[in-house]
Enzyme design. Structure first.
Site, PDB file in Angstrom:
ATOM      1  N   THR A  74     -14.075  12.676 -20.457  1.00 59.92           N
ATOM      2  CA  THR A  74     -15.099  11.878 -19.779  1.00 59.92           C
ATOM      3  C   THR A  74     -14.519  11.104 -18.597  1.00 59.92           C
ATOM      4  OG1 THR A  74     -16.267  11.620 -21.883  1.00 59.92           O
ATOM      5  CG2 THR A  74     -16.886  10.119 -20.127  1.00 59.92           C
ATOM      6  N   HIS A  77     -15.023  12.383 -15.071  1.00 61.69           N
ATOM      7  CA  HIS A  77     -16.428  12.252 -14.651  1.00 61.69           C
ATOM      8  C   HIS A  77     -16.729  10.822 -14.197  1.00 61.69           C
ATOM      9  CE1 HIS A  77     -17.623  16.262 -15.861  1.00 61.69           C
ATOM     10  NE2 HIS A  77     -17.045  16.084 -17.040  1.00 61.69           N
TER      11      HIS A  77
END
Length: 360
Positions: free
Chosen positions: A45, A48
Site C-alpha cells: 500500500t 500507492h
C-alpha cells in the site's frame, strides 16, 4: 528514559515527493505509548500512498509520515497506558487500525470497520495511512494497536505481524477446512504469506497463480504453480480439480482479470475471499455467482488476528524468513522503495531501519 526532542523521519511532502527530515518526537496521550522503532517494512500500500493514488483519503494532507508494518520497544507510556500494564522496555509490534472503541462496529470487534473512521477527534486512527506512521525513529501508538512479543522473537521478524495477520484473516474468511484445496491468485508478499498460513491451517493442495520469480517462490513454499501467462487460468484450475474448482479461493492480486478468474475458478458453493484492492470497480460473472452460490467476502486489514499470528510464529507453525529479503537504513529509503517496486534481486519484504542496522 530521557527522550530526545527531535528525530529523523520520512516525510511525504506531496505526490512522489519525500525526504528524510528532522521532526519533533511525539508525546503520548493517556492511552498511548512512544516506541523506539526497530524495523518498518514496506507494504504494497505504501507506494500507492506515496504516488497519490488515494488523494485526500490516504493521507488526508501533507506533510505526512507513512509506514505501518513495524516493531520496536516502548520508551514512554501515557498515564492510562501505564495503568493498563504497559511499561518501558516492552517489545512490541504494531498494526495500522485503531477503532474508536465506542461505535457499534467496534463493540462487535470489527474495529477495522469503525463507524468513526477518519475522525481522530472521535478516537479513530489508521497509522501510516492518515495518522502519522512508523517510517521514523519513534512511533506514537494507541495501546489498542500494539502487541507484546516474546524475547525469543527478533524485532525484525515481529515487524511482519501486520501483513501476516492480514493473510490469516483472509484465509480464515474463506472458511477453509482441513484437507480442502485452496486457490491463491497473486504471488506478491500477501499471496505468499497466505500460502504459509493455508499450509499451517491444514489445506490440502495449495494452488498459486502468478508468474516469474515470485511464482517460483510460491512453489518452493509448497504451492502447485499456475502461470497466468500459460493460458486460461480457470481451465488450468479445473484440470487440477477434476473439473470442480477450489472450495476456498483467495484473491490477492487486485486486478480485474484476477477477480473474475477467482469467481469462475471457485467450486460450487465456494467462497472467494478478497484482499486485493482494484483501482476501479470490476464487472463480475453474476449468473455464475447466483446459480452456483459463490460467496464473495471482502477483507479489510486484520481485526483480532495479530495475537494468533504471533502464536503461529512462536510455535514454529509458520516461518516467514524466506520472504524477508532486503534491509536498508531509513536514510536509504529511496533505494529501498525502488528495489521493492521494481522487484529487483528477488525483493519480497524490504525492511527499513530508522535507528540503524543492528539486529534485535
Amino acid at each position: 528514559m530521557s527522550m530526545p526532542e527531535v528525530m529523523d523521519a520520512l516525510v511525504l511532502k506531496g505526490v512522489r515527493d519525500f525526504v528524510i527530515e528532522t521532526v519533533p518526537v511525539p508525546h503520548p496521550d493517556a492511552d498511548e505509548v512512544i516506541c523506539k522503532v526497530d524495523t518498518t517494512f514496506i507494504c504494497g500500500t505504501d507506494p500507492h500512498i506515496i504516488n497519490g493514488d488515494f488523494p485526500g483519503f490516504w493521507p488526508h494532507g501533507f506533510p505526512f509520515i507513512p509506514g505501518h508494518e513495524w516493531s520496536g520497544t516502548v520508551v514512554e507510556t501515557g498515564e492510562k497506558a501505564a495503568r493498563l500494564g504497559w511499561k518501558e522496555g516492552d517489545r512490541v509490534c504494531g498494526i495500522s487500525h485503531c477503532g474508536c472503541g465506542y461505535c457499534s462496529m467496534c463493540l462487535k470487534g470489527r474495529y477495522n470497520e469503525c463507524l468513526n473512521y477518519g475522525f481522530e477527534d472521535r478516537g479513530h486512527r489508521q497509522y501510516g495511512h492518515y495518522t502519522p506512521g512508523a517510517y521514523a525513529q519513534y512511533m506514537r501508538s494507541s495501546v489498542k494497536s500494539i502487541y507484546k512479543i516474546p524475547d525469543t522473537m527478533s524485532l525484525e521478524y515481529a515487524a511482519c505481524i501486520d501483513p501476516l495477520s492480514i493473510a490469516l484473516y483472509t484465509v480464515k474468511r474463506s472458511r477453509l477446512q482441513p484437507g480442502d484445496d485452496i486457490l491463491i491468485l497473486g504471488t506478491g508478499p500477501q499471496g505468499l504469506m497466505a500460502i504459509l498460513i493455508a499450509k499451517a491451517l491444514g489445506a490440502g493442495r495449495i494452488i498459486a497463480v502468478g508468474s516469474g520469480e515470485r511464482l517460483k517462490k510460491a512453489e518452493t513454499l509448497g504451492a502447485v504453480p499456475i502461470s497466468y501467462k500459460d493460458g486460461d487460468v480457470v481451465q488450468q484450475v479445473k484440470d487440477l480439480t477434476n473439473g470442480l474448482g477450489a472450495p476456498a479461493v483467495l484473491e490477492c492480486a487486485g486486478t480485474a482479470d484476477s477477480i473474475q478468474q477467482a469467481c469462475l475458478a471457485a467450486a460450487k458453493g465456494g467462497v472467494v475471499s478478497v484482499i486485493g484492492i482494484p483501482h476501479t470497480d470490476v464487472p463480475l460473472p453474476m449468473k455464475r455467482i447466483v446459480l452456483d452460490e459463490i460467496e464473495i467476502v471482502g477483507n479489510r486489514a486484520n481485526p483480532n488476528t495479530a495475537q494468533e499470528a504471533i502464536n503461529l510464529l512462536v510455535n514454529n507453525r509458520v516461518d516467514i524468513t524466506p520472504l524477508m529479503t532486503h534491509r536498508f537504513p531509513l536514510k536509504e529509503f529511496a533505494t529501498a522503495l525502488d528495489i521493492f517496486e521494481k522487484r529487483k534481486d528477488g525483493a519480497i519484504k524490504v525492511a527499513t531501519k530508522p535507528n540503524g542496522m543492528n539486529e534485535n
